[in-house]
Design an enzyme around this catalytic site. Sequence first.
Site, PDB file in Angstrom:
ATOM      1  N   PRO A  18       0.775  -1.238   0.000  1.00  0.00           N
ATOM      2  CA  PRO A  18       0.000   0.000   0.000  1.00  0.00           C
ATOM      3  C   PRO A  18       0.807   1.290   0.000  1.00  0.00           C
ATOM      4  O   PRO A  18       0.232   2.369   0.018  1.00  0.00           O
ATOM      5  CB  PRO A  18      -0.819  -0.119   1.293  1.00  0.00           C
ATOM      6  CG  PRO A  18      -0.013  -0.997   2.176  1.00  0.00           C
ATOM      7  CD  PRO A  18       0.781  -1.905   1.313  1.00  0.00           C
ATOM      8  N   ASP A  41       2.533   0.927 -12.116  1.00  0.00           N
ATOM      9  CA  ASP A  41       1.438   1.889 -12.230  1.00  0.00           C
ATOM     10  C   ASP A  41       1.644   3.033 -11.233  1.00  0.00           C
ATOM     11  O   ASP A  41       2.627   3.067 -10.495  1.00  0.00           O
ATOM     12  CB  ASP A  41       0.068   1.210 -12.087  1.00  0.00           C
ATOM     13  CG  ASP A  41      -0.124   0.495 -10.767  1.00  0.00           C
ATOM     14  OD1 ASP A  41      -0.825  -0.512 -10.767  1.00  0.00           O
ATOM     15  OD2 ASP A  41       0.421   0.947  -9.732  1.00  0.00           O
ATOM     16  N   LYS A  63      -1.269   7.226 -14.968  1.00  0.00           N
ATOM     17  CA  LYS A  63      -2.013   8.287 -15.637  1.00  0.00           C
ATOM     18  C   LYS A  63      -1.066   9.406 -16.048  1.00  0.00           C
ATOM     19  O   LYS A  63      -0.282   9.896 -15.238  1.00  0.00           O
ATOM     20  CB  LYS A  63      -3.064   8.855 -14.688  1.00  0.00           C
ATOM     21  CG  LYS A  63      -4.408   8.267 -14.904  1.00  0.00           C
ATOM     22  CD  LYS A  63      -5.461   8.940 -14.083  1.00  0.00           C
ATOM     23  CE  LYS A  63      -6.742   8.135 -14.206  1.00  0.00           C
ATOM     24  NZ  LYS A  63      -7.704   8.471 -13.181  1.00  0.00           N
ATOM     25  N   GLY A  94       0.240  -1.537  -7.298  1.00  0.00           N
ATOM     26  CA  GLY A  94      -0.057  -1.133  -5.920  1.00  0.00           C
ATOM     27  C   GLY A  94      -0.870  -2.207  -5.208  1.00  0.00           C
ATOM     28  O   GLY A  94      -1.695  -2.878  -5.822  1.00  0.00           O
ATOM     29  N   GLY A  95      -0.616  -2.373  -3.915  1.00  0.00           N
ATOM     30  CA  GLY A  95      -1.390  -3.331  -3.122  1.00  0.00           C
ATOM     31  C   GLY A  95      -1.151  -4.753  -3.570  1.00  0.00           C
ATOM     32  O   GLY A  95      -0.006  -5.193  -3.719  1.00  0.00           O
ATOM     33  N   ASP A  96      -2.241  -5.463  -3.817  1.00  0.00           N
ATOM     34  CA  ASP A  96      -2.163  -6.840  -4.305  1.00  0.00           C
ATOM     35  C   ASP A  96      -2.594  -6.853  -5.772  1.00  0.00           C
ATOM     36  O   ASP A  96      -3.553  -6.166  -6.139  1.00  0.00           O
ATOM     37  CB  ASP A  96      -3.112  -7.732  -3.472  1.00  0.00           C
ATOM     38  CG  ASP A  96      -3.037  -9.162  -3.918  1.00  0.00           C
ATOM     39  OD1 ASP A  96      -2.189  -9.898  -3.385  1.00  0.00           O
ATOM     40  OD2 ASP A  96      -3.811  -9.568  -4.821  1.00  0.00           O
ATOM     41  N   ILE A  99      -6.408  -7.709  -6.374  1.00  0.00           N
ATOM     42  CA  ILE A  99      -7.514  -6.967  -5.753  1.00  0.00           C
ATOM     43  C   ILE A  99      -7.649  -5.656  -6.516  1.00  0.00           C
ATOM     44  O   ILE A  99      -6.816  -4.754  -6.371  1.00  0.00           O
ATOM     45  CB  ILE A  99      -7.261  -6.680  -4.249  1.00  0.00           C
ATOM     46  CG1 ILE A  99      -6.997  -7.954  -3.463  1.00  0.00           C
ATOM     47  CG2 ILE A  99      -8.442  -5.883  -3.657  1.00  0.00           C
ATOM     48  CD1 ILE A  99      -8.212  -8.794  -3.161  1.00  0.00           C
ATOM     49  N   THR A 124      -2.814  -5.704   0.480  1.00  0.00           N
ATOM     50  CA  THR A 124      -3.821  -4.859  -0.168  1.00  0.00           C
ATOM     51  C   THR A 124      -4.148  -3.647   0.716  1.00  0.00           C
ATOM     52  O   THR A 124      -3.939  -3.676   1.932  1.00  0.00           O
ATOM     53  CB  THR A 124      -5.080  -5.692  -0.500  1.00  0.00           C
ATOM     54  OG1 THR A 124      -5.920  -4.921  -1.341  1.00  0.00           O
ATOM     55  CG2 THR A 124      -5.854  -6.097   0.745  1.00  0.00           C
ATOM     56  N   MET A 175     -11.625   3.041  -4.240  1.00  0.00           N
ATOM     57  CA  MET A 175     -11.971   3.961  -5.336  1.00  0.00           C
ATOM     58  C   MET A 175     -13.350   4.592  -5.119  1.00  0.00           C
ATOM     59  O   MET A 175     -14.119   4.762  -6.072  1.00  0.00           O
ATOM     60  CB  MET A 175     -11.942   3.214  -6.692  1.00  0.00           C
ATOM     61  CG  MET A 175     -10.580   2.643  -7.014  1.00  0.00           C
ATOM     62  SD  MET A 175     -10.582   1.586  -8.475  1.00  0.00           S
ATOM     63  CE  MET A 175     -11.261   0.065  -7.832  1.00  0.00           C
ATOM     64  N   GLY A 204      -2.856   5.646   3.119  1.00  0.00           N
ATOM     65  CA  GLY A 204      -2.521   4.719   4.201  1.00  0.00           C
ATOM     66  C   GLY A 204      -1.106   4.189   4.105  1.00  0.00           C
ATOM     67  O   GLY A 204      -0.585   3.980   3.013  1.00  0.00           O
TER      68      GLY A 204
HETATM   69  N1  SAH Z   1      -4.536  -3.362  -6.071  1.00  0.00           N
HETATM   70  C1  SAH Z   1      -4.736  -2.313  -5.084  1.00  0.00           C
HETATM   71  C2  SAH Z   1      -6.011  -1.538  -5.306  1.00  0.00           C
HETATM   72  C3  SAH Z   1      -6.061  -0.784  -6.614  1.00  0.00           C
HETATM   73  S1  SAH Z   1      -7.523   0.163  -6.766  1.00  0.00           S
HETATM   74  C4  SAH Z   1      -4.712  -2.932  -3.691  1.00  0.00           C
HETATM   75  O1  SAH Z   1      -4.743  -4.155  -3.548  1.00  0.00           O
HETATM   76  O2  SAH Z   1      -4.658  -2.164  -2.723  1.00  0.00           O
HETATM   77  C5  SAH Z   1      -7.004   1.744  -6.199  1.00  0.00           C
HETATM   78  C6  SAH Z   1      -7.662   2.090  -4.883  1.00  0.00           C
HETATM   79  O3  SAH Z   1      -7.022   1.421  -3.807  1.00  0.00           O
HETATM   80  C7  SAH Z   1      -7.565   3.553  -4.510  1.00  0.00           C
HETATM   81  O4  SAH Z   1      -8.542   4.328  -5.171  1.00  0.00           O
HETATM   82  C8  SAH Z   1      -7.823   3.491  -3.016  1.00  0.00           C
HETATM   83  O5  SAH Z   1      -9.187   3.307  -2.742  1.00  0.00           O
HETATM   84  C9  SAH Z   1      -7.112   2.207  -2.635  1.00  0.00           C
HETATM   85  N2  SAH Z   1      -5.744   2.465  -2.143  1.00  0.00           N
HETATM   86  C10 SAH Z   1      -4.610   2.012  -2.666  1.00  0.00           C
HETATM   87  N3  SAH Z   1      -3.545   2.388  -1.936  1.00  0.00           N
HETATM   88  C11 SAH Z   1      -4.038   3.117  -0.904  1.00  0.00           C
HETATM   89  C12 SAH Z   1      -3.454   3.787   0.208  1.00  0.00           C
HETATM   90  N4  SAH Z   1      -2.138   3.791   0.392  1.00  0.00           N
HETATM   91  N5  SAH Z   1      -4.273   4.417   1.065  1.00  0.00           N
HETATM   92  C13 SAH Z   1      -5.596   4.427   0.877  1.00  0.00           C
HETATM   93  N6  SAH Z   1      -6.219   3.804  -0.139  1.00  0.00           N
HETATM   94  C14 SAH Z   1      -5.450   3.152  -1.026  1.00  0.00           C
END
Ligand code: SAH
Length: 265
Positions: A18, A41, A63, A94-96, A99, A124, A175, A204
């Site tokens: 994250p 990304d 973007k 980003g994240g997983d 997801i 995630t 989102m 976060g």
């Molecule tokens: N694959 C990512 C999600 C991608 S969709 C995952 O698993 O986390 C993008 C959305 O993820 C953002 O619009 C927001 O809602 C959330 N997000 C991703 N990183 C974040 C962060 N550091 N803090 C808060 N929301 C986050």
Amino acid sequence: MDNYPSLAGKLWLVGAGPGDPDLLTLRAARLLESADIVVHDGLVGAGVLALIPPHVERISVAKQRSRHTMKQERINELLVREARAGKQVVRLKGGDPFIFGRGGEELDAARAAGIACEVVPGITAAAGCAAQAGLPLTHREDASAVSFVAGQCKDLTEQDWSGLAGHGRTLVIYMGLATASAIADKLIAEGVSPGLPVAVVERGTTPEARVLRSLLADLGDLVARERVASPALIIVGKVAARADALDCLGTPGISSVLKDISCEY
Ligand code: SAH
């Protein structure tokens, strides 16, 4: 895409977590070192990008200023082309990756092209943001089910919002900033209590993180008033009252009100 075997190229779909680079998996960190090319990304944190060695080629599909993201088909083609050229391709997300990351589409494209592909999970946003807020997504007293929902769907009609929040459930909305107010209305129309606690976590796990807390009925106001910026996550449910957060209810002493909430959600 036609089907011919790649040389020794391989695609790695890697979760970057994250934001905080310390939350990268050891496998992801190792792969950044050994990659030939990293395609990332916009959500990938600067601290994570800084771990990519200078000799590794790096392509951003974030973007652009024109606000146009590289089309998913173009990204798929790029990944397949680079892997076919024999490269170790790290697709850093980003994240997983699985997801709300369109990782499934990239995996399909790699498989269709006969490219070897491996997935490396990441933390995630829901898990990262909840940890930052000291907010347990499940709790024996408050919630025994969690839903992850995308808030950006058209008119919110593509999503069945019934049963997602309240009654021992935690709802995590990705989102959902632009639609926060409409989502709150929708949930309340589905019978969810307007007094259900919500927490909003902005950026976060980063040093700039903000954790805000309110009630469902005030979610739209909170997002607008506090100018909450992307990326942000919305957590709806009784567990949100446990968040170590700033209360933004405009009512003095509301923290104690939240702690005493006993209405049935
Ligand atoms: N694959 C990512 C999600 C991608 S969709 C995952 O698993 O986390 C993008 C959305 O993820 C953002 O619009 C927001 O809602 C959330 N997000 C991703 N990183 C974040 C962060 N550091 N803090 C808060 N929301 C986050």
